[in-house]
Motif scaffolding. Structure first.
Motif, PDB file in Angstrom:
ATOM      1  N   GLN A  82       0.839  -1.195   0.000  1.00 45.61           N
ATOM      2  CA  GLN A  82       0.000   0.000   0.000  1.00 45.61           C
ATOM      3  C   GLN A  82       0.875   1.246   0.000  1.00 45.61           C
ATOM      4  O   GLN A  82       2.100   1.175   0.107  1.00 45.61           O
ATOM      5  N   ASN A  83       0.201   2.395  -0.124  1.00 42.90           N
ATOM      6  CA  ASN A  83       0.868   3.693  -0.102  1.00 42.90           C
ATOM      7  C   ASN A  83       1.913   3.784  -1.211  1.00 42.90           C
ATOM      8  O   ASN A  83       1.708   3.253  -2.295  1.00 42.90           O
ATOM      9  N   LYS A  84       3.067   4.434  -0.952  1.00 39.33           N
ATOM     10  CA  LYS A  84       4.069   4.632  -1.996  1.00 39.33           C
ATOM     11  C   LYS A  84       4.651   3.306  -2.457  1.00 39.33           C
ATOM     12  O   LYS A  84       4.876   3.090  -3.655  1.00 39.33           O
ATOM     13  N   ASN A  85       4.899   2.387  -1.523  1.00 38.54           N
ATOM     14  CA  ASN A  85       5.387   1.071  -1.913  1.00 38.54           C
ATOM     15  C   ASN A  85       4.378   0.351  -2.792  1.00 38.54           C
ATOM     16  O   ASN A  85       4.746  -0.411  -3.686  1.00 38.54           O
ATOM     17  N   GLN A  87       2.380   1.735  -4.981  1.00 45.83           N
ATOM     18  CA  GLN A  87       2.514   2.234  -6.351  1.00 45.83           C
ATOM     19  C   GLN A  87       3.699   1.585  -7.046  1.00 45.83           C
ATOM     20  O   GLN A  87       3.601   1.173  -8.202  1.00 45.83           O
ATOM     21  N   GLN A  88       4.817   1.474  -6.351  1.00 46.25           N
ATOM     22  CA  GLN A  88       5.998   0.860  -6.948  1.00 46.25           C
ATOM     23  C   GLN A  88       5.758  -0.599  -7.304  1.00 46.25           C
ATOM     24  O   GLN A  88       6.137  -1.058  -8.380  1.00 46.25           O
ATOM     25  N   ASP A 152       3.595   8.784 -11.807  1.00 46.14           N
ATOM     26  CA  ASP A 152       3.941  10.134 -11.356  1.00 46.14           C
ATOM     27  C   ASP A 152       4.002  11.101 -12.533  1.00 46.14           C
ATOM     28  O   ASP A 152       3.530  12.246 -12.440  1.00 46.14           O
ATOM     29  N   HIS A 155       0.564  12.013 -13.713  1.00 48.87           N
ATOM     30  CA  HIS A 155      -0.055  12.980 -12.795  1.00 48.87           C
ATOM     31  C   HIS A 155       0.452  14.387 -13.081  1.00 48.87           C
ATOM     32  O   HIS A 155      -0.332  15.344 -13.138  1.00 48.87           O
TER      33      HIS A 155
END
Length: 371
Positions: A82-85, A87-88, A152, A155
């Motif tokens: 979840q979160n930034k990880n 997205q990666q 990113d 966006h």
């Protein structure tokens, strides 16, 4: 790679495919780590997307023994986060799904009799491992596959009102920020460094792989619908990586030629894969793992200076056309500046101008339109 499954005596190819889909899904489950996983929803029912993925893996396995099972294992080893990880890891998943599409396309091509497939073989010179090698009786084709993380960047492109797709005099910082105040502020910059890094990596994996036969080196890159971005990075006359004016030069100021790479296939597939994984399908390509021919928005082949061309049957399999042949269309033309307009903000501004004109003149003296 895993050991290949022994063929089923007397079975039809479609029977093999259906059985392989079941076996590959079970193989995937054996490598899946405890907890949630990106594909658990698609394989539980399975969903239409899950069935398409399993069919693509089974097709790889039918033609190149061990390939479908190896790809399933690699998919299972991508953890959910979840979160930034998150997205990666999701972008890592998209990369692996894109590889499935490319490899399924490659093994499905009608190559000459006697062709051998190699998945991630070791380059005898650099010890690096290109993605896929097609060893035909007359020529060896070495493919490297790259899928950038564009979330990113997408966006920024949506948020920023201005974009420079290529390095030109117009995009230089001193001009952009001082001489042309219009360009100051939030600007989306070129993605050419990312593509340059892909070329550097591919060159290390492809150069010197084969010496006994002629060799063709191909980089396959995923992108979204904004195809002018990679085309500008490769072909723009002021800085394109595949032009004599390339921004990437060695210590002596000479263009780095990427001599082992004959060209790049760019597939406008990333958004389609992203949407399909959420069961939002493109009407022109309902099966995201199949590159249908004659799509209204084709992929493109960008040839390096001095590079050999790809056979027509390979370009056709990837639904790819020559980049130069699409330059008349805005989405495929090398571009140095883009200004994005928000239609709703423009309409609000237009309404305000009308109100001001009405207050000053009593009536609006000149018709104002959206055109």
């Amino acid at each position: 790679m895993t050991m290949p499954i022994a063929p089923i005596e007397g079975a039809k190819p479609e029977t093999d495919r259906a059985l392989l889909m079941v076996l590959i899904e079970r193989h995937y489950q054996t490598y899946r780590k405890p907890g949630r996983h990106w594909l658990e929803y698609h394989f539980a029912k399975p969903s239409a997307f899950g069935l398409q993925l399993l069919e693509a893996l089974a097709t790889c396995e039918l033609i190149a023994s061990g390939l479908g099972f190896q790809l399933a294992k690699e998919l299972a080893e991508i953890p959910y986060a979840q979160n930034k990880n998150g997205q990666q890891m999701f972008e890592h998943l998209l990369q692996k799904l894109f590889e499935v599409t490319v490899l399924r396309t490659l093994v499905s091509i009608d190559w000459p009799e006697g062709t051998i497939f190699l998945h991630e073989p070791t380059n005898p010179v650099s010890k690096k491992r290109p993605e896929f090698v097609v060893d035909t009786p007359e020529r060896v084709f070495v493919f490297e596959v790259k899928c950038p993380g564009l979330l990113d960047h997408q966006h920024k492109r949506t948020k920023n009102p201005r974009q420079f797709p290529a390095r030109t005099m117009l995009s230089k910082s001193e001009i952009r920020e001082r001489a042309l105040p219009l360009f100051a502020g939030d600007v989306t910059l070129p993605q050419d460094n990312k593509l340059k890094d892909f070329l550097v990596s591919a060159e290390e994996k492809i150069a010197g792989f084969q010496t006994a036969k002629p060799q063709t080196g191909v980089l396959v890159v995923a992108w979204d619908g904004s195809m002018y971005e990679p085309i500008s990075s490769f072909n723009h006359v002021e800085s394109g990586l595949f032009t004599e004016a390339s921004f990437y030069k060695d210590a002596t100021g000479i263009r780095v030629p990427f001599a082992a790479i004959d060209g790049v296939i760019v597939l406008n597939h990333l958004t389609k894969m992203h949407r399909a994984s959420q069961e939002l399908y493109d009407e022109h390509r309902p099966d995201v793992f199949v590159l249908e021919p004659n799509c209204p928005s084709p992929n493109f082949w960008c040839q390096n200076i001095g590079g050999s061309s790809l056979p027509d049957f390979v370009l056709k399999a990837f639904d790819a056309v020559l980049a130069e042949s699409m330059a008349m269309f805005a989405d495929y033309a090398p571009t140095e500046f883009v200004m994005w307009l928000d239609p709703r903000a423009f309409a609000r501004n237009l309404a305000a101008r009308r109100r001001k004109a009405a207050l000053v003149y009593g009536v609006c003296p000149v018709p104002l339109s959206l055109s």
